[in-house]
Design a protein around this motif. Sequence first.
Motif, PDB file in Angstrom:
ATOM      1  N   LEU A   1      -3.233  -2.933   1.497  1.00  0.00           N
ATOM      2  CA  LEU A   1      -1.883  -3.514   1.539  1.00  0.00           C
ATOM      3  C   LEU A   1      -1.773  -4.202   2.897  1.00  0.00           C
ATOM      4  O   LEU A   1      -1.875  -3.541   3.933  1.00  0.00           O
ATOM      5  N   CYS A   2      -1.592  -5.521   2.876  1.00  0.00           N
ATOM      6  CA  CYS A   2      -1.741  -6.251   4.143  1.00  0.00           C
ATOM      7  C   CYS A   2      -0.623  -7.256   4.396  1.00  0.00           C
ATOM      8  O   CYS A   2      -0.173  -7.949   3.494  1.00  0.00           O
ATOM      9  N   ASP A   3      -0.215  -7.336   5.652  1.00  0.00           N
ATOM     10  CA  ASP A   3       0.777  -8.326   6.082  1.00  0.00           C
ATOM     11  C   ASP A   3       0.093  -9.695   6.173  1.00  0.00           C
ATOM     12  O   ASP A   3      -1.122  -9.774   6.362  1.00  0.00           O
ATOM     13  N   TRP A   4       0.878 -10.753   6.063  1.00  0.00           N
ATOM     14  CA  TRP A   4       0.296 -12.110   6.163  1.00  0.00           C
ATOM     15  C   TRP A   4       0.206 -12.533   7.633  1.00  0.00           C
ATOM     16  O   TRP A   4      -0.841 -12.892   8.135  1.00  0.00           O
TER      17      TRP A   4
ATOM     18  N   ASN B   1      -4.627   5.209   5.435  1.00  0.00           N
ATOM     19  CA  ASN B   1      -4.991   4.895   6.814  1.00  0.00           C
ATOM     20  C   ASN B   1      -4.345   3.573   7.199  1.00  0.00           C
ATOM     21  O   ASN B   1      -3.869   2.838   6.338  1.00  0.00           O
ATOM     22  N   GLU B   2      -4.365   3.271   8.494  1.00  0.00           N
ATOM     23  CA  GLU B   2      -3.714   2.030   8.917  1.00  0.00           C
ATOM     24  C   GLU B   2      -4.541   1.257   9.934  1.00  0.00           C
ATOM     25  O   GLU B   2      -5.382   1.839  10.638  1.00  0.00           O
ATOM     26  N   ALA B   3      -4.294  -0.059   9.986  1.00  0.00           N
ATOM     27  CA  ALA B   3      -4.930  -0.931  10.984  1.00  0.00           C
ATOM     28  C   ALA B   3      -3.872  -1.914  11.463  1.00  0.00           C
ATOM     29  O   ALA B   3      -3.000  -2.304  10.686  1.00  0.00           O
ATOM     30  N   ASP B   4      -3.937  -2.286  12.780  1.00  0.00           N
ATOM     31  CA  ASP B   4      -2.853  -3.134  13.294  1.00  0.00           C
ATOM     32  C   ASP B   4      -3.186  -4.623  13.331  1.00  0.00           C
ATOM     33  O   ASP B   4      -2.382  -5.420  13.810  1.00  0.00           O
ATOM     34  N   ASP B   5      -4.356  -5.004  12.870  1.00  0.00           N
ATOM     35  CA  ASP B   5      -4.640  -6.440  12.694  1.00  0.00           C
ATOM     36  C   ASP B   5      -5.830  -6.627  11.745  1.00  0.00           C
ATOM     37  O   ASP B   5      -6.496  -5.657  11.360  1.00  0.00           O
TER      38      ASP B   5
ATOM     39  N   ARG C   1       4.632   2.132   9.290  1.00  0.00           N
ATOM     40  CA  ARG C   1       5.244   3.437   9.040  1.00  0.00           C
ATOM     41  C   ARG C   1       6.079   3.407   7.757  1.00  0.00           C
ATOM     42  O   ARG C   1       6.061   4.359   6.978  1.00  0.00           O
ATOM     43  N   ILE C   2       6.814   2.307   7.566  1.00  0.00           N
ATOM     44  CA  ILE C   2       7.651   2.177   6.363  1.00  0.00           C
ATOM     45  C   ILE C   2       6.772   2.154   5.110  1.00  0.00           C
ATOM     46  O   ILE C   2       7.032   2.867   4.136  1.00  0.00           O
ATOM     47  N   ILE C   3       5.722   1.337   5.154  1.00  0.00           N
ATOM     48  CA  ILE C   3       4.847   1.225   3.968  1.00  0.00           C
ATOM     49  C   ILE C   3       4.180   2.573   3.682  1.00  0.00           C
ATOM     50  O   ILE C   3       4.094   3.004   2.527  1.00  0.00           O
ATOM     51  N   LYS C   4       3.732   3.235   4.737  1.00  0.00           N
ATOM     52  CA  LYS C   4       3.091   4.549   4.543  1.00  0.00           C
ATOM     53  C   LYS C   4       4.076   5.533   3.904  1.00  0.00           C
ATOM     54  O   LYS C   4       3.712   6.298   3.009  1.00  0.00           O
TER      55      LYS C   4
ATOM     56  N   LEU D   1      -3.536   8.480  -7.882  1.00  0.00           N
ATOM     57  CA  LEU D   1      -2.880   8.678  -6.590  1.00  0.00           C
ATOM     58  C   LEU D   1      -3.816   9.263  -5.527  1.00  0.00           C
ATOM     59  O   LEU D   1      -3.423   9.398  -4.371  1.00  0.00           O
ATOM     60  N   ASN D   2      -5.043   9.566  -5.935  1.00  0.00           N
ATOM     61  CA  ASN D   2      -6.032  10.055  -4.963  1.00  0.00           C
ATOM     62  C   ASN D   2      -6.809   8.932  -4.294  1.00  0.00           C
ATOM     63  O   ASN D   2      -7.691   9.176  -3.481  1.00  0.00           O
ATOM     64  N   MET D   3      -6.484   7.702  -4.680  1.00  0.00           N
ATOM     65  CA  MET D   3      -7.231   6.581  -4.098  1.00  0.00           C
ATOM     66  C   MET D   3      -6.917   6.434  -2.602  1.00  0.00           C
ATOM     67  O   MET D   3      -5.856   6.854  -2.125  1.00  0.00           O
ATOM     68  N   LYS D   4      -7.882   5.826  -1.905  1.00  0.00           N
ATOM     69  CA  LYS D   4      -7.724   5.675  -0.454  1.00  0.00           C
ATOM     70  C   LYS D   4      -7.149   4.280  -0.148  1.00  0.00           C
ATOM     71  O   LYS D   4      -7.680   3.264  -0.607  1.00  0.00           O
ATOM     72  N   VAL D   5      -6.049   4.281   0.606  1.00  0.00           N
ATOM     73  CA  VAL D   5      -5.328   3.024   0.861  1.00  0.00           C
ATOM     74  C   VAL D   5      -5.396   2.655   2.349  1.00  0.00           C
ATOM     75  O   VAL D   5      -5.242   3.523   3.208  1.00  0.00           O
TER      76      VAL D   5
END
Lengths: 260, 125
Positions: B54-57, B33-37, B18-21, B3-7
């Motif tokens: 974890l990525c959207d299509w 962390n997050e990215a919007d594209d 926000r939901i996935i986080k 659970l210490n891995m970086k996502v």
Amino acid sequence: MKENMKKRVDRIVDGKLTTGEIEELISFFQYVLSGSMDQDDDNFFRNLTYEMTGSVKELALLIIDFKENLKSKIQPEITDIATKYIPHATDQLESIIETTETAANKIMDNLDFMQEHDEKMEEVFTALKGGKLDLPGSTNGVAEMDDQTIDALLPLIDYVELNIQNHLSLISDTFVQMSFQDLTGQRIRRIMILVNEMEQKIKKMIVSFGIQLAVKENNPDVTEEELHRAVAEKETELNGPQRAGDGLDQGGIDELLANL
Amino acid sequence: MDLNMKVLVVDDFATMRRIIKNVLKQIGFRKINEADDGTSALKELKKEEYDLVLCDWNMPEMSGLDLLIAMKSDDRLKGIPFVMVTAEAQKDNILEAVKTGVNNYIVKPFTADTVEQKLKKVFGG
């Protein structure tokens, strides 16, 4: 007179009949019209002629009416669809996305707040079970509790802990359910793309139709090829500085309609 | 599963990120962390070390599949586990993603349990 008829028939059949066949056809019509056939045939062809004449008249009236009222037929109906109703529909769809996004974010802010406080409560009750009363934000420090008091409070602590767990589980589930906003948003965006394509196609149709009419009015002998070229040129001109695929702008259509 | 891995969560919809986080936090992940594209995700992946994406299509400019293809052609990034989180549940799309090297596939709307199960499958328990 007969030569004129031959030429007209030849034009109608697009040169597919020989001169002999055309003459035979004209003779047949003359024969029919002269009433040389027996009574039944005569009635049949007369009725057919009346029926055809009626239909042709109807069609002719429709075309005349359409040509006479062309501007009024294009502008309030098709033009309104392309320039008013469709952009309005797109705006409304965009507004739905924005509204649901704002609401979803507000709901998630509330959920975040509740989740954070429930987690703090959980920590307080876990510490309480160990005999320590440590309230978040308290300046009094940690209060120690004796075993007797803890035993007395244990059923209450268990009850509250269970409810906090249920509460956190509901918050987590509500968070996940908020994905409706993303899913509906994606679908609405697809509809918006479709609506925009329809808008561009209708605008293009209006422009093409309008250009052809304007050119034909100025030059009644214009060929079909020349008409197509005129449409292509005007469309390029109207598309001008836009990106490829963005279609025609409102100004171009207004200008065109004003010239009709 | 560490659970210490970086996502890195990649989605053009802020609500979904926000939901996935939140789901990841419930599972126990802390470094998210997050990215919007896809483009900004690729920049981020080249800048920092990540253990999971974890990525959207469906994203503008660079789709999730494009990002996966780009990662697979980069020696440093091709080993990072990639989970597609998307509403695209068509068989052809899933097959295409699998062929490209996706590690798992989560269909929206999902539950927190589904996410946890899929990630355990990727990392083995």
